[in-house]
Design an enzyme around this catalytic site. Sequence first.
Site, PDB file in Angstrom:
ATOM      1  N   PRO A  38       0.663  -1.257   0.177  1.00  0.00           N
ATOM      2  CA  PRO A  38      -0.059  -0.116   0.090  1.00  0.00           C
ATOM      3  C   PRO A  38       0.863   1.400  -0.421  1.00  0.00           C
ATOM      4  O   PRO A  38       1.974   0.966   0.496  1.00  0.00           O
ATOM      5  CB  PRO A  38      -0.715  -0.572   1.299  1.00  0.00           C
ATOM      6  N   ASP A  39      -0.123   2.420  -0.697  1.00  0.00           N
ATOM      7  CA  ASP A  39       1.718   3.720  -0.503  1.00  0.00           C
ATOM      8  C   ASP A  39       0.727   4.266   0.600  1.00  0.00           C
ATOM      9  O   ASP A  39      -0.096   3.412   2.126  1.00  0.00           O
ATOM     10  CB  ASP A  39       1.142   4.165  -1.561  1.00  0.00           C
ATOM     11  N   PHE A  40       0.585   5.244   1.286  1.00  0.00           N
ATOM     12  CA  PHE A  40       0.985   5.999   2.889  1.00  0.00           C
ATOM     13  C   PHE A  40      -0.567   6.308   2.826  1.00  0.00           C
ATOM     14  O   PHE A  40      -0.983   6.494   3.520  1.00  0.00           O
ATOM     15  CB  PHE A  40       2.323   6.962   3.467  1.00  0.00           C
ATOM     16  N   ARG A  41      -0.602   7.863   1.639  1.00  0.00           N
ATOM     17  CA  ARG A  41      -1.462   9.046   1.615  1.00  0.00           C
ATOM     18  C   ARG A  41      -3.049   8.272   1.403  1.00  0.00           C
ATOM     19  O   ARG A  41      -3.757   9.651   0.470  1.00  0.00           O
ATOM     20  CB  ARG A  41      -0.895  10.050   1.419  1.00  0.00           C
ATOM     21  N   ASN A 112      11.023   4.871  -1.186  1.00  0.00           N
ATOM     22  CA  ASN A 112      10.741   3.557  -0.914  1.00  0.00           C
ATOM     23  C   ASN A 112      11.650   2.528  -0.310  1.00  0.00           C
ATOM     24  O   ASN A 112      12.860   2.751  -0.278  1.00  0.00           O
ATOM     25  CB  ASN A 112      10.492   2.678  -2.820  1.00  0.00           C
ATOM     26  N   ASP A 114      10.941  -0.741   0.200  1.00  0.00           N
ATOM     27  CA  ASP A 114      10.982  -2.150  -0.869  1.00  0.00           C
ATOM     28  C   ASP A 114      11.422  -3.136  -1.507  1.00  0.00           C
ATOM     29  O   ASP A 114      11.922  -3.677  -1.828  1.00  0.00           O
ATOM     30  CB  ASP A 114       9.024  -2.049  -1.386  1.00  0.00           C
ATOM     31  N   HIS A 131      15.277   7.333   2.040  1.00  0.00           N
ATOM     32  CA  HIS A 131      14.321   6.990   3.145  1.00  0.00           C
ATOM     33  C   HIS A 131      15.046   6.182   4.252  1.00  0.00           C
ATOM     34  O   HIS A 131      14.769   5.262   4.264  1.00  0.00           O
ATOM     35  CB  HIS A 131      12.502   7.171   3.017  1.00  0.00           C
TER      36      HIS A 131
HETATM   37  P1  OAD Z   1       2.400   8.376  -0.925  1.00  0.00           P
HETATM   38  O1  OAD Z   1       1.065   7.694  -0.067  1.00  0.00           O
HETATM   39  O2  OAD Z   1       2.127   9.765   0.058  1.00  0.00           O
HETATM   40  O3  OAD Z   1       1.341   9.381  -2.030  1.00  0.00           O
HETATM   41  C1  OAD Z   1       1.389   8.468  -3.255  1.00  0.00           C
HETATM   42  C2  OAD Z   1       0.934   8.512  -4.085  1.00  0.00           C
HETATM   43  O4  OAD Z   1       1.153   7.660  -5.589  1.00  0.00           O
HETATM   44  C3  OAD Z   1      -0.334   9.207  -4.377  1.00  0.00           C
HETATM   45  O5  OAD Z   1       0.074  10.452  -5.268  1.00  0.00           O
HETATM   46  C4  OAD Z   1      -1.132   8.774  -5.088  1.00  0.00           C
HETATM   47  O6  OAD Z   1      -2.190   8.689  -6.665  1.00  0.00           O
HETATM   48  C5  OAD Z   1      -0.070   7.983  -6.759  1.00  0.00           C
HETATM   49  N1  OAD Z   1      -0.396   6.461  -6.938  1.00  0.00           N
HETATM   50  C6  OAD Z   1      -1.140   5.366  -5.777  1.00  0.00           C
HETATM   51  N2  OAD Z   1      -1.141   3.604  -6.661  1.00  0.00           N
HETATM   52  C7  OAD Z   1      -0.738   4.913  -7.609  1.00  0.00           C
HETATM   53  C8  OAD Z   1      -0.520   3.905  -9.037  1.00  0.00           C
HETATM   54  N3  OAD Z   1      -0.440   2.712  -9.436  1.00  0.00           N
HETATM   55  N4  OAD Z   1      -0.267   4.929  -9.741  1.00  0.00           N
HETATM   56  C9  OAD Z   1       0.316   6.086 -10.136  1.00  0.00           C
HETATM   57  N5  OAD Z   1       0.232   6.783  -8.925  1.00  0.00           N
HETATM   58  C10 OAD Z   1      -0.517   6.017  -8.090  1.00  0.00           C
HETATM   59  O7  OAD Z   1       3.408   8.489  -0.626  1.00  0.00           O
HETATM   60  P2  OAD Z   1       5.041   8.677  -0.620  1.00  0.00           P
HETATM   61  O8  OAD Z   1       5.057  10.340  -1.574  1.00  0.00           O
HETATM   62  O9  OAD Z   1       5.647   7.944  -1.678  1.00  0.00           O
HETATM   63  O10 OAD Z   1       8.153   7.939   4.541  1.00  0.00           O
HETATM   64  O11 OAD Z   1       5.499   9.093   0.547  1.00  0.00           O
HETATM   65  C11 OAD Z   1       7.229   9.767   0.857  1.00  0.00           C
HETATM   66  C12 OAD Z   1       6.884   9.691   2.328  1.00  0.00           C
HETATM   67  O12 OAD Z   1       6.020   9.452   2.879  1.00  0.00           O
HETATM   68  C13 OAD Z   1       7.476   7.487   2.250  1.00  0.00           C
HETATM   69  O13 OAD Z   1       8.722   7.576   1.910  1.00  0.00           O
HETATM   70  C14 OAD Z   1       7.236   7.718   3.545  1.00  0.00           C
HETATM   71  C15 OAD Z   1       6.023   8.015   4.426  1.00  0.00           C
HETATM   72  O14 OAD Z   1       5.883   9.004   5.378  1.00  0.00           O
HETATM   73  C16 OAD Z   1       8.762   6.717   5.091  1.00  0.00           C
HETATM   74  O15 OAD Z   1       8.637   5.947   5.467  1.00  0.00           O
HETATM   75  C17 OAD Z   1       9.892   8.220   6.052  1.00  0.00           C
END
Ligand code: OAD
Length: 274
Positions: A38-41, A112, A114, A131
Site C-alpha cells: 500500500p502507499d501512505f496517503r 521506497n 521495498d 529514506h
Molecule cells: P504517498 O502515499 O504520499 O503518495 C503516493 C502517490 O502515488 C499518491 O499521489 C497516489 O495518488 C499515487 N499513486 C498510488 N498508486 C498509484 C498508481 N498505481 N499509479 C500512479 N500513481 C499512484 O507516498 P510517498 O509520496 O511515497 O516516509 O510518501 C513519501 C513518504 O511518506 C514515504 O517515503 C514515507 C511516508 O511517510 C517514510 O517512510 C520515512
Amino acid sequence: KSLNPLVKLIQKVLQENDPSLKVVFAVGAGISTSAGIPDFRSPKTGLYHNLSKLNLPYPEAVFDIDFFAKNPKPFNLLCNELYPGKFLPTKFHYLIKLFHDKNLLKRCYTQNIDNLERLAGLPDDKVVEAHGSFVKNHCIKCHEELSIKEFRSFLVKDEIPKCSKCKNYVKPDIVFFGEALPHEFFDKWDEDLSDGIDVCIVAGTSLQVYPFATLPGETPDSTWRILINREKCGDFEMNSRKKDLVLLGDADEIASMLIKQLGWEDDLNKLLEN
Ligand code: OAD
C-alpha cells in the site's frame, strides 16, 4: 496530454546514438502499489488510513523516532508486513531498468524501502534510497549493528528486536521523521545537478515529504519534468513550467504505453523472462 514529446525526445537521442541524455527518476510508493504494497496517503487504501488498529496518536507516529523509542510495537507490526522478500517489481520498475539498459538513466532516487528497484536489476550506483532501507539495522541508542538474521529472529517470534550490547530497541536503517536523510542523497543529487539533468521523471509520489519533495523544483528550467501519478501534486501544481508534462493515471499503464511507443516491448519481455 500525450506521451509524444517524451517519446520523441528519447527516440531522437537513441537514433543519434547520443549517450548524453541524462534521465533522473524520483519515485515514491505509487510505483509499488501494484506489487501489493500500500502507499501512505491514498484515501481508503493508504497505510495511514488503515493504521487505526494500531492505536496511534496520529498516523505518521508509526515512523516517528521519538514515538518509536517509547512504543516500538506499531512499527514492528508494520515491519513484519512490509519486510522485503515477498514482493516483486512492477512494470514501472522494469521501465526504469530499461532506461538503464539503454544508457539513459543517470540515477533513480526513491523514497521506497521495498528494495524493488534493485530487485528489478538496477545496480548500486544508480539507486539512491532517500529514506533508507532494511539492509542494515542499528540500535537507536548506542548504534550497534544487529545482523539481518538476528533482527529477523526477533520478528518471527513477534518480539521487538533489542540491542545485544545495551538492550535498547533496534530498528532498520529506515529514515524516520526526526532523522536525517543519508548523506548519499544530498551528495548524489548535487553531483547530478552540476552534471546536468535533461529529464526528471517523477512518479508515484504525493510530493508531501521534505526534503525529497524539493527535487523537481531544484532542476533548472531547461530540464523536462514529467509527472506520472494519479494526481497532480507538489511543484507541478504550485510552480508549473513550460517544459512540464503531466501524465495522470496508473503508473504501470503509463509505463506500458511508453514501452510500446518506444518499441521496447521485446526488451521488457526479456527482462521478465529472467
Ligand atoms: P504517498 O502515499 O504520499 O503518495 C503516493 C502517490 O502515488 C499518491 O499521489 C497516489 O495518488 C499515487 N499513486 C498510488 N498508486 C498509484 C498508481 N498505481 N499509479 C500512479 N500513481 C499512484 O507516498 P510517498 O509520496 O511515497 O516516509 O510518501 C513519501 C513518504 O511518506 C514515504 O517515503 C514515507 C511516508 O511517510 C517514510 O517512510 C520515512
